[in-house]
Scaffold this motif. Structure first.
Motif, PDB file in Angstrom:
ATOM      1  N   ILE A  23       3.900   1.508  -1.128  1.00 45.21           N
ATOM      2  CA  ILE A  23       4.584   1.618  -2.416  1.00 45.21           C
ATOM      3  C   ILE A  23       3.650   2.216  -3.465  1.00 45.21           C
ATOM      4  CG2 ILE A  23       5.464   0.204  -4.326  1.00 45.21           C
ATOM      5  CD1 ILE A  23       6.918  -1.515  -2.247  1.00 45.21           C
ATOM      6  N   VAL A  24       2.394   1.754  -3.474  1.00 42.47           N
ATOM      7  CA  VAL A  24       1.436   2.301  -4.438  1.00 42.47           C
ATOM      8  C   VAL A  24       1.154   3.775  -4.112  1.00 42.47           C
ATOM      9  CG1 VAL A  24      -0.928   2.155  -5.289  1.00 42.47           C
ATOM     10  CG2 VAL A  24       0.398   0.070  -4.972  1.00 42.47           C
ATOM     11  N   ARG A  25       0.978   4.055  -2.827  1.00 35.44           N
ATOM     12  CA  ARG A  25       0.732   5.443  -2.430  1.00 35.44           C
ATOM     13  C   ARG A  25       1.894   6.341  -2.874  1.00 35.44           C
ATOM     14  NH1 ARG A  25      -2.790   7.115   1.406  1.00 35.44           N
ATOM     15  NH2 ARG A  25      -2.846   5.075   2.399  1.00 35.44           N
ATOM     16  N   ALA A  44       3.848   5.866  -5.422  1.00 36.90           N
ATOM     17  CA  ALA A  44       3.774   6.061  -6.870  1.00 36.90           C
ATOM     18  C   ALA A  44       2.709   7.095  -7.226  1.00 36.90           C
ATOM     19  CB  ALA A  44       3.474   4.730  -7.559  1.00 36.90           C
ATOM     20  N   LEU A  45       1.613   7.100  -6.477  1.00 38.11           N
ATOM     21  CA  LEU A  45       0.507   8.013  -6.794  1.00 38.11           C
ATOM     22  C   LEU A  45       0.789   9.436  -6.334  1.00 38.11           C
ATOM     23  CD1 LEU A  45      -2.552   5.753  -5.851  1.00 38.11           C
ATOM     24  CD2 LEU A  45      -1.549   6.129  -8.104  1.00 38.11           C
ATOM     25  N   THR A  46       1.720   9.597  -5.436  1.00 36.06           N
ATOM     26  CA  THR A  46       1.978  10.936  -4.888  1.00 36.06           C
ATOM     27  C   THR A  46       3.359  11.442  -5.308  1.00 36.06           C
ATOM     28  OG1 THR A  46       2.737   9.884  -2.849  1.00 36.06           O
ATOM     29  CG2 THR A  46       0.463  10.646  -2.888  1.00 36.06           C
ATOM     30  N   PHE A  47       3.941  10.791  -6.305  1.00 42.43           N
ATOM     31  CA  PHE A  47       5.236  11.226  -6.828  1.00 42.43           C
ATOM     32  C   PHE A  47       6.300  11.227  -5.736  1.00 42.43           C
ATOM     33  CE2 PHE A  47       2.053  13.250  -9.521  1.00 42.43           C
ATOM     34  CZ  PHE A  47       2.548  13.137 -10.805  1.00 42.43           C
ATOM     35  N   PRO A  67       8.363   5.684  -1.478  1.00 41.69           N
ATOM     36  CA  PRO A  67       7.468   5.060  -0.487  1.00 41.69           C
ATOM     37  C   PRO A  67       7.992   5.139   0.944  1.00 41.69           C
ATOM     38  CG  PRO A  67       8.391   3.423  -2.019  1.00 41.69           C
ATOM     39  CD  PRO A  67       8.732   4.774  -2.560  1.00 41.69           C
ATOM     40  N   GLN A  80       0.830  -1.195   0.000  1.00 48.43           N
ATOM     41  CA  GLN A  80       0.000   0.000   0.000  1.00 48.43           C
ATOM     42  C   GLN A  80       0.879   1.264   0.000  1.00 48.43           C
ATOM     43  OE1 GLN A  80      -2.787   1.122   3.317  1.00 48.43           O
ATOM     44  NE2 GLN A  80      -4.193  -0.075   2.079  1.00 48.43           N
TER      45      GLN A  80
END
Lengths: 277, 277
Positions: free
Chosen positions: B146-148, B150-153, B156, B144
Motif C-alpha cells: 500500500i505504501v509502495r 502511494a509512492l509510485t502513484f 497497490p 508495504q
C-alpha cells in the motif's frame, strides 16, 4: 519553458549526484523549492512552479536518497539541512530565496539558522516549528491516509492534502491531474527506505524542544489552509507569531495541507509580491 | 445482465443487513463468491463473474461490516464463516458452490468443514490452509504494498496482485480498468476498522496449527499464479496435495495473487467445466 518540460539535470554533491530542474529568467536571487514527505520532483504543483518562474529563476531538487538523487536519505532534519546547503553551494549560488513546504519548511528554517547569509527571503507553507503541536503524529496520520486511499480507490493526497467538502474534493482532483501533466522524463519513485527515514526525521522534529525562532531575522511569508490535518494549522499561526519579521497570509478557507496548491493563483500573486526585491 | 449493471440488494442476517448482487440463470446450485482482504462488491473482476454467470446463478456479497453491509467485521475467520453460513441460510439456499479467493478461500474451507452438506463443489484461488507458510506475513506485505503504491502513484493491487514483468504490469492495468467498469451504484468503501479486523483474522489463520484437510471430501478445484507474494504459491500446491478430492490447475505462469483475473478466460473455462453437474 513550463515546469512539465524542464529537463532533469544532476550536480555532484560531495561525490553523489543530486537531481534538479530549473526554469525562469536568469539573474536575481533564485528561489529554491524544498519539498514534502515522500515527494519527488513531480510532486510540485506545476501552477506554483510556473507562476513563480514567470518572474524568478526557480530550482526544484531531490534531496539525498530521494527520487533519482543518489545516496541514502538521512533520518534527521539537521542532516537533510546540511545536504540542502551542500546542494546550494554545489550549484555555485551565493544567495537564495527559499520556499519550504511541509517537511521542506522544517529544512528551510534550519538553513536560515545555520547559514543565515545564504538566504534572502523565506516562504513557509503547510509547516511548523520544531516541537510544534501534532507534528510527531505525522507518521500515524500519513499511514492512515495511505491505507484509506487504498481502500477508497484514490490517491492518499486527496484526503491528506484537501478537505472532504465538495469544494475540497474538487480541488484535490484538479491538483492530482496537474501532477500528471508531465508525461516524459518523470522522476524516479520514492523508495520505501527513504520514506521511512523521512518519517523518522519528521517524528524527531515534532518531539524536539520548541525552537527559538527569534534568531531567524529574514523576511518570512507564512501560508497554509485553515484545516491542515498533517501539520495542524495552528503551527502556521505559531510560526507567524514567533518569527520576528514575518508576514502572515490569512489561512485559506476550506483548505488543508495542500492549501497553497488549492489557492495557487492567490498564493503565487502574494509570493511574487513578497519576493520582489 | 452484466455484473456492472447488477443491482445491489440487501438481506437481513440476524437483524443486520448484508448487501449482495446476483445474476445468471435461475435453477441449479448457485455459486457464492467469497472475497479477499479489503475487498467490496466492486473488487470482483467482472470478467470472472460474468463468465461464471453465463451458466450459473452467481452471488457476490459483503460479509459483516464490509462495504455497505451492517455490523462490525469480526477478527477471526471462524466468526466470518458463521456470518457467511447465516447469509447463505438467510437467502434460503439449500446448497451452494463456493469460489473463495484469498481470505475468501480461508472462509470457504471452514464452511465446508462446519456445514459440509451446505456445499456441493469448491473453487479455491490464491489461498492456502490454516497455518500455511507465509500467510501470517500478509499484514506486512500488504502495508508495504500500500505504501509502495502511494509512492509510485499507482493502485497497490498492481504490485500486490501482479508480477513486475511487462506482461504482469499490463495485466494489472487491464484488471484495474475492469474494476472501474461499474459507474453507477458502486459499493461503499471499506472502513479502516473492518480492514484492521480482517488483517488480524488473517494473521491468526496464518499462525494456527496446520489444519486437517482430509475432512473436506468435496470436489475442489485449486488455482493460482506461480508468483503469489501475498499467499505464497506453495500454499496452493499444499492445498492440492492435502485435499483428498482436489483438481489442480497448473500454476499460471508469470502471474501473482491475481492469477485468476490475469488468466480470466482460461480460468472461467476451467471453472465452468468443473462446476458442470
Amino acid at each position: 519553458m513550463a515546469y512539465k518540460d524542464a529537463p532533469t539535470r544532476a550536480v555532484s554533491v560531495d561525490g553523489v549526484d543530486f537531481v534538479y530542474r530549473q526554469l525562469g529568467p536568469e539573474g536575481g536571487v533564485p528561489v529554491l523549492l524544498l519539498n514534502h514527505l515522500a515527494a519527488v520532483l513531480d510532486n510540485w504543483d506545476p501552477r506554483v512552479v510556473d507562476g513563480l518562474a514567470a518572474k524568478h529563476r526557480v530550482i526544484t531538487f531531490d534531496n539525498r536518497g530521494v527520487g533519482a538523487s543518489g545516496g541514502s536519505t538521512p533520518e534527521t532534519i539537521e542532516a537533510m539541512t546540511h545536504d540542502a546547503i551542500a546542494f546550494i553551494q554545489a550549484l555555485g549560488l551565493e544567495q537564495v530565496d527559499l520556499l519550504g513546504f511541509s517537511m521542506g519548511g522544517f529544512i528551510s528554517q534550519r538553513i536560515a539558522q545555520e547559514e543565515p547569509r545564504l538566504v534572502r527571503k523565506i516562504i513557509l507553507a503547510g509547516t511548523g516549528p520544531a516541537g510544534g503541536e501534532g507534528i510527531d503524529k505525522v507518521t500515524a496520520v500519513t499511514l492512515q491516509g495511505i491505507v484509506r486511499g487504498a481502500l477508497t480507490f484514490q490517491d492518499p493526497k486527496q484526503s491528506l492534502f484537501f478537505t472532504r467538502t465538495a469544494n475540497g474534493r474538487q480541488a484535490g482532483r484538479e491538483f492530482l491531474q496537474r501532477l500528471k501533466e508531465r508525461e516524459e522524463g518523470r522522476d524516479k519513485a520514492m523508495s520505501l527506505r527513504a520514506f521511512r527515514a523521512q518519517l523518522k526525521a519528521i517524528r524527531r522534529w515534532g518531539r524536539q524542544e520548541p525552537a527559538d525562532l527569534s534568531t531567524i531575522t529574514h523576511p518570512v511569508l507564512v501560508a497554509n489552509g485553515d484545516s491542515d490535518r498533517m501539520v495542524p494549522s495552528r503551527n502556521t499561526v505559531a510560526l507567524a507569531e514567533r518569527l520576528p519579521n514575518s508576514e502572515f497570509i490569512p489561512l485559506y478557507p476550506d483548505a488543508g495541507h495542500g492549501g497553497i496548491f488549492q489557492y495557487h493563483e492567490e498564493f503565487v500573486r502574494k509570493a511574487l509580491e513578497f519576493l520582489t526585491p
